[in-house]
Design an enzyme around this catalytic site. Structure first.
Site, PDB file in Angstrom:
ATOM      1  N   GLU A 246      -9.564  58.377   1.903  1.00  0.00           N
ATOM      2  CA  GLU A 246      -9.685  58.732   3.315  1.00  0.00           C
ATOM      3  C   GLU A 246     -10.015  57.488   4.126  1.00  0.00           C
ATOM      4  OE1 GLU A 246     -11.101  63.343   3.765  1.00  0.00           O
ATOM      5  OE2 GLU A 246     -12.652  61.807   3.839  1.00  0.00           O
ATOM      6  N   CYS A 247      -9.223  57.226   5.148  1.00  0.00           N
ATOM      7  CA  CYS A 247      -9.498  56.159   6.108  1.00  0.00           C
ATOM      8  C   CYS A 247      -9.711  54.817   5.397  1.00  0.00           C
ATOM      9  CB  CYS A 247     -10.674  56.536   7.004  1.00  0.00           C
ATOM     10  SG  CYS A 247     -10.709  55.618   8.570  1.00  0.00           S
ATOM     11  N   GLY A 248     -10.954  54.346   5.283  1.00  0.00           N
ATOM     12  CA  GLY A 248     -11.186  53.080   4.597  1.00  0.00           C
ATOM     13  C   GLY A 248     -10.697  53.102   3.166  1.00  0.00           C
TER      14      GLY A 248
ATOM     15  N   SER B  43      -4.749  58.834   3.619  1.00  0.00           N
ATOM     16  CA  SER B  43      -4.414  58.749   5.040  1.00  0.00           C
ATOM     17  C   SER B  43      -5.672  58.405   5.809  1.00  0.00           C
ATOM     18  CB  SER B  43      -3.841  60.072   5.548  1.00  0.00           C
ATOM     19  OG  SER B  43      -4.870  61.022   5.732  1.00  0.00           O
TER      20      SER B  43
ATOM     21  N   TYR C 223      -8.181  54.791   2.076  1.00  0.00           N
ATOM     22  CA  TYR C 223      -6.722  54.687   2.206  1.00  0.00           C
ATOM     23  C   TYR C 223      -6.308  53.230   2.368  1.00  0.00           C
ATOM     24  CZ  TYR C 223      -2.272  55.194   4.871  1.00  0.00           C
ATOM     25  OH  TYR C 223      -0.992  55.107   5.347  1.00  0.00           O
TER      26      TYR C 223
END
Length: 440
Positions: free
Chosen positions: A329-331, A432, A333
């Site tokens: 998730e985010c970082g 993502s 990703y």
């Protein structure tokens, strides 16, 4: 079931000082022996960790847009039944949210209305005096679902200034529960996503004690706590925030990877999953005896060099992903991608498990709720599964595989406007910028 009473500490706008006052209240009451539980309105990872440090108990997020009524009931009742007092913290301004039907706007006022908790307003009175009462009166009358029970004045310039502000409050009949003088020494250090994380804040316990001392000397704690009202949000049986992605979950957990919602972890454990933390910054690979690996968000852009040099971690990730699911998730990703450019423009090689290159040097804020539908079956559900969450990051994608078959999900904003495909999937790996909060 008997649920502890609560209060919601909110403000007319961001930057009023509500977080520092909330932390001071929580610590001051906890050291008096009160069983205090914190709550945070909206999608905020950082403040809830400070609540936990101040109270010694977990703090959970409450979100009227992303969470169903039953899930909100489960989270609130689970915390309130173990508390003498819940002190929840609002986000942004009291009524700030999205354009949705009343009760599902994501605004802090929705949580006050659902829970029955009275609101105590924190008013930054710098720059005005009696006019502060007009702001408070507007907050008190704007939404008939809620009760504004009193105010705490913040950033007061002098005793004369305080008397002028109190004169205005007396005219509208709103109690002043305390007043804190302007004091920059009480401010907590900040970073680009908000406060510096609790785990990174130097001498955190000493800072919390100073906040508690300041609040205890400036606020009538007995009068404030007497305003609390019983929690009326009904408990719900079997409301699971997010099904666990596996039975034994390898969770990256350190200063670079820390953005995991407490309600998600609690839900996984309640469903029988085991969470096994490991530290990429310590060059630890995901434990091989786990059946899924989860890389949460955080601040990998601040630690890109050490992550790129952590060859045991990166090699372990690649080996793990050959046969078992990995999600970022985010970082997380960004680290699963080919490369990450830090704020100084230095490009660092990452795990190369997803076809994406990201940059923190090319800063652009991405912020808002997201409603996602999975493109294919995976650890977060089957194809077509709806998930609700948010994005909050400054990183940009500088190169990626944009073919439809490579996407993780399609997303829309909170008003239903389509935003196209997001993230990537390749083999057993998905990721993502989308942070999931709950199933849709």
């Amino acid at each position: 079931m008997s649920l502890g009473p609560g209060l919601l500490i909110a403000a007319p706008r961001s930057g009023s000082g509500k977080t520092t006052i909330v932390l001071g209240l929580q610590r001051a009451l906890a050291r008096r022996g009160v069983r205090v539980r914190g709550m945070k309105c909206g999608p905020d990872y950082i403040d809830s960790a400070f609540h936990a440090a101040a109270t010694g108990a977990p703090s959970f997020n409450l979100d009227s847009f992303a969470m169903t009524r039953s899930l909100l009931g489960a989270i609130v009742s689970g915390a309130a039944k173990e508390a003498d007092l819940v002190i929840a913290e609002g986000s942004m301004g009291l009524f700030d949210g999205i354009r949705q039907e009343i009760g599902r706007t994501g605004a802090s006022a929705d949580i006050a209305a659902l829970s029955g908790w009275p609101v105590v307003l924190v008013l930054d009175v710098s720059g005005h005096a009696q006019s502060a009462a007009a702001v408070a009166l507007g907050c008190a009358r704007y939404d008939p679902r809620i009760t504004v029970a009193g105010v705490v004045l913040n950033k007061v310039a002098s005793e004369r200034h305080r008397r002028l502000v109190e004169d205005g409050m007396a005219r509208i009949g709103l109690p002043v529960l305390g007043a804190l003088m302007r004091n920059t020494d009480l401010a907590l250090p900040e970073r680009h996503l908000g406060l510096v994380q609790a785990s990174e804040t130097e001498e955190l316990d000493a800072r919390l004690e100073r906040l508690a001392d300041a609040v205890e000397s400036a606020v009538d704690l007995d009068r404030l706590t007497a305003l609390a009202r019983p929690t009326r949000l009904d408990p719900a049986e079997g409301a699971i925030p997010l099904p666990p992605p596996g039975q034994r979950i390898a969770l990256a957990a350190d200063r670079a990877f820390s953005f995991v919602y407490p309600h998600v972890l609690a839900g996984w454990r309640a469903a029988g999953a085991e969470i096994v933390p490991f530290s990429p910054l310590a060059d630890e690979p995901p434990p091989a005896d786990c059946d899924v690996c989860w890389l949460p968000g955080g601040y990998p852009e601040l630690h890109a060099g050490p992550i790129a040099a952590a060859q045991r971690f990166l090699g372990g990730m690649r080996s793990f992903a050959e046969a078992k699911p990995v999600h970022g998730e985010c970082g997380g990703y960004m680290v699963l991608g080919r490369s990450l450019e830090d704020g100084n423009g230095v490009v660092h090689a990452m795990a190369d498990l997803l076809p994406v290159e990201t940059s923190y040097a090319k800063r652009k804020m991405h912020l808002g709720y997201r409603v996602a539908r999975l493109v294919a079956d995976g650890v977060l559900g089957t194809a077509g599964q709806c998930l609700v969450g948010h994005e909050f990051h400054y990183a940009s994608v500088v190169d990626s595989d944009t073919s439809p078959g490579a996407a993780f999900a399609t997303i829309a904003d909170a008003e239903g406007n389509g935003l196209g495909a997001t993230g990537h999937r390749r083999g057993h790996v998905t990721g993502s910028f989308f942070h999931v909060i709950a199933p849709g």
